[in-house]
Design a protein around this motif. Sequence first.
Motif, PDB file in Angstrom:
ATOM      1  N   LEU A 165      31.910  53.609  41.937  1.00 50.61           N
ATOM      2  CA  LEU A 165      31.971  53.927  43.368  1.00 50.61           C
ATOM      3  C   LEU A 165      31.200  52.934  44.221  1.00 50.61           C
ATOM      4  CD1 LEU A 165      31.571  57.834  43.363  1.00 50.61           C
ATOM      5  CD2 LEU A 165      33.657  56.524  43.783  1.00 50.61           C
ATOM      6  N   THR A 166      30.171  52.314  43.668  1.00 47.00           N
ATOM      7  CA  THR A 166      29.388  51.347  44.432  1.00 47.00           C
ATOM      8  C   THR A 166      30.204  50.065  44.632  1.00 47.00           C
ATOM      9  OG1 THR A 166      28.375  50.696  42.337  1.00 47.00           O
ATOM     10  CG2 THR A 166      27.147  52.201  43.747  1.00 47.00           C
ATOM     11  N   PRO A 167      29.811  49.230  45.605  1.00 45.44           N
ATOM     12  CA  PRO A 167      30.577  48.002  45.877  1.00 45.44           C
ATOM     13  C   PRO A 167      30.799  47.164  44.622  1.00 45.44           C
ATOM     14  CG  PRO A 167      29.003  48.375  47.622  1.00 45.44           C
ATOM     15  CD  PRO A 167      28.719  49.413  46.574  1.00 45.44           C
ATOM     16  N   VAL A 168      32.006  46.658  44.494  1.00 46.18           N
ATOM     17  CA  VAL A 168      32.399  45.893  43.310  1.00 46.18           C
ATOM     18  C   VAL A 168      31.619  44.585  43.270  1.00 46.18           C
ATOM     19  CG1 VAL A 168      34.328  44.745  42.144  1.00 46.18           C
ATOM     20  CG2 VAL A 168      34.697  46.900  43.382  1.00 46.18           C
ATOM     21  N   PRO A 169      30.939  44.279  42.163  1.00 46.68           N
ATOM     22  CA  PRO A 169      30.167  43.030  42.066  1.00 46.68           C
ATOM     23  C   PRO A 169      31.094  41.811  42.013  1.00 46.68           C
ATOM     24  CG  PRO A 169      30.183  44.179  39.958  1.00 46.68           C
ATOM     25  CD  PRO A 169      30.812  45.115  40.951  1.00 46.68           C
ATOM     26  N   PRO A 170      30.568  40.624  42.350  1.00 46.18           N
ATOM     27  CA  PRO A 170      31.413  39.414  42.425  1.00 46.18           C
ATOM     28  C   PRO A 170      32.188  39.107  41.152  1.00 46.18           C
ATOM     29  CG  PRO A 170      29.274  39.014  43.428  1.00 46.18           C
ATOM     30  CD  PRO A 170      29.193  40.369  42.779  1.00 46.18           C
ATOM     31  N   GLU A 171      31.603  39.381  39.992  1.00 49.21           N
ATOM     32  CA  GLU A 171      32.295  39.022  38.743  1.00 49.21           C
ATOM     33  C   GLU A 171      33.536  39.867  38.481  1.00 49.21           C
ATOM     34  OE1 GLU A 171      28.821  41.811  37.669  1.00 49.21           O
ATOM     35  OE2 GLU A 171      29.184  40.081  38.978  1.00 49.21           O
ATOM     36  N   LYS A 172      33.710  40.953  39.231  1.00 49.00           N
ATOM     37  CA  LYS A 172      34.900  41.790  39.065  1.00 49.00           C
ATOM     38  C   LYS A 172      35.889  41.639  40.220  1.00 49.00           C
ATOM     39  CE  LYS A 172      32.659  45.334  36.223  1.00 49.00           C
ATOM     40  NZ  LYS A 172      32.324  46.772  36.077  1.00 49.00           N
ATOM     41  N   ARG A 173      35.630  40.728  41.122  1.00 49.45           N
ATOM     42  CA  ARG A 173      36.552  40.472  42.235  1.00 49.45           C
ATOM     43  C   ARG A 173      37.531  39.382  41.808  1.00 49.45           C
ATOM     44  NH1 ARG A 173      31.764  39.885  46.721  1.00 49.45           N
ATOM     45  NH2 ARG A 173      30.754  41.907  46.310  1.00 49.45           N
ATOM     46  N   LYS A 174      38.538  39.779  41.075  1.00 53.16           N
ATOM     47  CA  LYS A 174      39.449  38.826  40.437  1.00 53.16           C
ATOM     48  C   LYS A 174      40.842  38.793  41.072  1.00 53.16           C
ATOM     49  CE  LYS A 174      36.494  37.655  37.183  1.00 53.16           C
ATOM     50  NZ  LYS A 174      35.926  36.299  37.099  1.00 53.16           N
ATOM     51  N   TRP A 175      41.120  39.659  42.051  1.00 45.35           N
ATOM     52  CA  TRP A 175      42.457  39.742  42.611  1.00 45.35           C
ATOM     53  C   TRP A 175      42.631  38.679  43.704  1.00 45.35           C
ATOM     54  CZ3 TRP A 175      46.487  43.726  42.265  1.00 45.35           C
ATOM     55  CH2 TRP A 175      46.334  44.531  41.135  1.00 45.35           C
ATOM     56  N   ALA A 176      43.300  37.582  43.361  1.00 45.43           N
ATOM     57  CA  ALA A 176      43.630  36.547  44.339  1.00 45.43           C
ATOM     58  C   ALA A 176      44.923  36.912  45.060  1.00 45.43           C
ATOM     59  CB  ALA A 176      43.759  35.196  43.640  1.00 45.43           C
ATOM     60  N   GLY A 177      45.289  36.124  46.049  1.00 46.12           N
ATOM     61  CA  GLY A 177      46.509  36.405  46.808  1.00 46.12           C
ATOM     62  C   GLY A 177      47.739  36.500  45.928  1.00 46.12           C
ATOM     63  N   ARG A 178      47.853  35.622  44.929  1.00 45.49           N
ATOM     64  CA  ARG A 178      49.023  35.646  44.047  1.00 45.49           C
ATOM     65  C   ARG A 178      49.081  36.942  43.245  1.00 45.49           C
ATOM     66  NH1 ARG A 178      45.342  32.180  41.774  1.00 45.49           N
ATOM     67  NH2 ARG A 178      44.575  32.738  39.679  1.00 45.49           N
ATOM     68  N   ASN A 179      47.924  37.529  42.917  1.00 44.56           N
ATOM     69  CA  ASN A 179      47.914  38.788  42.168  1.00 44.56           C
ATOM     70  C   ASN A 179      48.484  39.931  42.987  1.00 44.56           C
ATOM     71  OD1 ASN A 179      44.900  37.494  41.006  1.00 44.56           O
ATOM     72  ND2 ASN A 179      46.574  37.948  39.611  1.00 44.56           N
ATOM     73  N   PHE A 180      48.220  39.934  44.302  1.00 47.38           N
ATOM     74  CA  PHE A 180      48.801  40.955  45.164  1.00 47.38           C
ATOM     75  C   PHE A 180      50.318  40.754  45.303  1.00 47.38           C
ATOM     76  CE2 PHE A 180      44.361  41.322  46.419  1.00 47.38           C
ATOM     77  CZ  PHE A 180      44.208  42.697  46.485  1.00 47.38           C
ATOM     78  N   ILE A 181      50.762  39.494  45.323  1.00 41.79           N
ATOM     79  CA  ILE A 181      52.205  39.229  45.358  1.00 41.79           C
ATOM     80  C   ILE A 181      52.859  39.712  44.066  1.00 41.79           C
ATOM     81  CG2 ILE A 181      53.967  37.422  45.403  1.00 41.79           C
ATOM     82  CD1 ILE A 181      52.078  35.798  47.198  1.00 41.79           C
ATOM     83  N   PHE A 182      52.270  39.365  42.908  1.00 38.81           N
ATOM     84  CA  PHE A 182      52.788  39.842  41.626  1.00 38.81           C
ATOM     85  C   PHE A 182      52.786  41.377  41.575  1.00 38.81           C
ATOM     86  CE2 PHE A 182      51.074  35.723  39.555  1.00 38.81           C
ATOM     87  CZ  PHE A 182      52.227  35.047  39.941  1.00 38.81           C
ATOM     88  N   PHE A 183      51.729  41.962  42.139  1.00 41.38           N
ATOM     89  CA  PHE A 183      51.609  43.422  42.151  1.00 41.38           C
ATOM     90  C   PHE A 183      52.801  44.061  42.864  1.00 41.38           C
ATOM     91  CE2 PHE A 183      50.332  47.217  44.514  1.00 41.38           C
ATOM     92  CZ  PHE A 183      49.866  48.031  43.510  1.00 41.38           C
ATOM     93  N   TRP A 184      53.162  43.539  44.034  1.00 40.95           N
ATOM     94  CA  TRP A 184      54.254  44.156  44.794  1.00 40.95           C
ATOM     95  C   TRP A 184      55.616  43.813  44.226  1.00 40.95           C
ATOM     96  CZ3 TRP A 184      53.410  48.268  47.250  1.00 40.95           C
ATOM     97  CH2 TRP A 184      52.190  48.492  47.875  1.00 40.95           C
ATOM     98  N   ILE A 185      55.758  42.641  43.614  1.00 44.20           N
ATOM     99  CA  ILE A 185      57.019  42.339  42.915  1.00 44.20           C
ATOM    100  C   ILE A 185      57.215  43.347  41.794  1.00 44.20           C
ATOM    101  CG2 ILE A 185      58.190  40.683  41.412  1.00 44.20           C
ATOM    102  CD1 ILE A 185      56.876  38.446  43.010  1.00 44.20           C
ATOM    103  N   SER A 186      56.160  43.581  41.029  1.00 45.08           N
ATOM    104  CA  SER A 186      56.266  44.514  39.908  1.00 45.08           C
ATOM    105  C   SER A 186      56.411  45.955  40.391  1.00 45.08           C
ATOM    106  CB  SER A 186      55.038  44.379  38.999  1.00 45.08           C
ATOM    107  OG  SER A 186      53.865  44.808  39.662  1.00 45.08           O
TER     108      SER A 186
END
Length: 547
Positions: free
Chosen positions: A27-48
């Motif tokens: 629930l606490t703010p996501v630390p930097p090492e887990k911020r892995k979703w780049a713009g292309r990942n969101f595009i892949f996410f919506w395609i899928s």
Amino acid sequence: MGFFEKLEVNRAPGLTYTQQFLSNEDLTPVPPEKRKWAGRNFIFFWISDSFNVNTWMIASSMIQLGLSWWQAWICVWLGYGIVGPFVALNARQGAIFHIPFPVVIRTSFGVFGSLWCTFNRGVMACIWYGVQASIGGDCVKVMLRAIWPSVNNIPNHLPASSGTTTRDFMCFFLFWLISLPAIWFPIHQIRHLFTVKSIVVPIAGITFFVWVIVKAKGVGPIISQPASVQGSELAWSMIVSLMSCISNMATLVVQVLNAPDFASRATTPSAAFFPQLFSVPITFSLVSFLGIIVSSSSVAIYGEAVWSPVTLLDMFLDGNPSHATRFGVWFISASFIIAQLGMNISANSISAGCDLTALFPRYINIRRGGYIAAIVGICMMPWNLLKSSNEFTNYLSAYSVFLSSIAGVMITEYYFVRKGHYRVDDLYDSRKDGWYWYFYGINFRAYAAYIAGILINVVGFAGATGRTVPLAATRIYQLAFFTGFAVSSFTYWSLNVLFPVPGKADKFEEIDVSQYIESSEGRLSADNDSKSPEDGKDNGSVTVHAI
């Protein structure tokens, strides 16, 4: 150490008893090492995410209302074109502060008042997990039949009162079982599943598209079929069709409210904004186009429009199909299994996990919450819900009203009341001087707006269940997402003008967000003292940004 202490999940040390009900590692703010979703990942996410059985069939109800295929397709473009900005705008809070929906909703409804909204979304996610698993079970049935035709002849040993058969329950259970490993992976890693799905499933969808056209020797008669309604009836048919696209996102996929869950793992705020803004209308519209053409071609093959791709694949196996046909059906149905699995994880498992984590943070994290959703999904016997489709559809329509009211409050809170100002530490504390304490942890402004957004559609909903109501009420209800959103948004803004909340801002302020670092507890802290925008006093941890 006692039994219940062994069940507790990881959380920051030194929390008070009350804070333990508001915070844990997920629930606490996501630390930097887990911020892995780049713009292309969101595009892949919506395609899928767009490649699923529901989106494939979204235009069927529109054509049955009397629209031509191109009018239905325009409605799909407009509907998802409207949904895209809602998703992108609601993702912003998560992308800036790296917090999931159950924490974002505390800013408007209060640290304890938010629990009802969280519970609301969590219950819906658990229900839909079972429903989508049932559809996935149908895909498993077709895939197994393509390999072993004798699967279709498995004798039934279940009573009629069970609502299913031995064969169908076996296929449902197999899909349910193969979904369990995917729940194990955390959100920042599950993006790889969507990348694979965004490659495999579109290939299968296009293959299916070409195969059916070749088999039918053309695109079929639906393409040349004119609209059967005109004038005002045509206009309202298009409005109802447009709203069905919004309902498909707002109730079936629940992605408007899910947006902060994934955006909290974004590498940058822009990665979660523009890719989603444009990907949603493009991907869903293209998939619905494939569904329209395939169903049109099915008329030339079987003499009737078969809108469900799973049913059409099953029909290909009737008679004595060739080995090539059986392999084609196996490949496409297996791809639809991946499609349903990915959508169930993104729309239901993760959202249920986040919500249950917020409801029981001492004992549940996102992973455990996802497995609880899976257990509920099988125990609720979703095949019985699908049998009574009319009542279930009415329930979904009503639920879109609840979601639109919540979304109206959330977006108004962030963009028009706080103007981007969050005091992050107060989201995890019940101090009476906290911004989100309001009145015993509940913000009456948010609940008044929430109820107002629901009430405007109550009469129309009664008409949808068979009662006689005025035409105006029916029209308002047909616009339920817009009316609920607009009324809740205006009501919330008005109440904040009359009764200003702590931390209400006059303008957006731009600062160097990079000065904020992650502490060992996962909280945002500042290298230098921050000043509260309304009183200039040291507030401990205030995060300010400009859009």
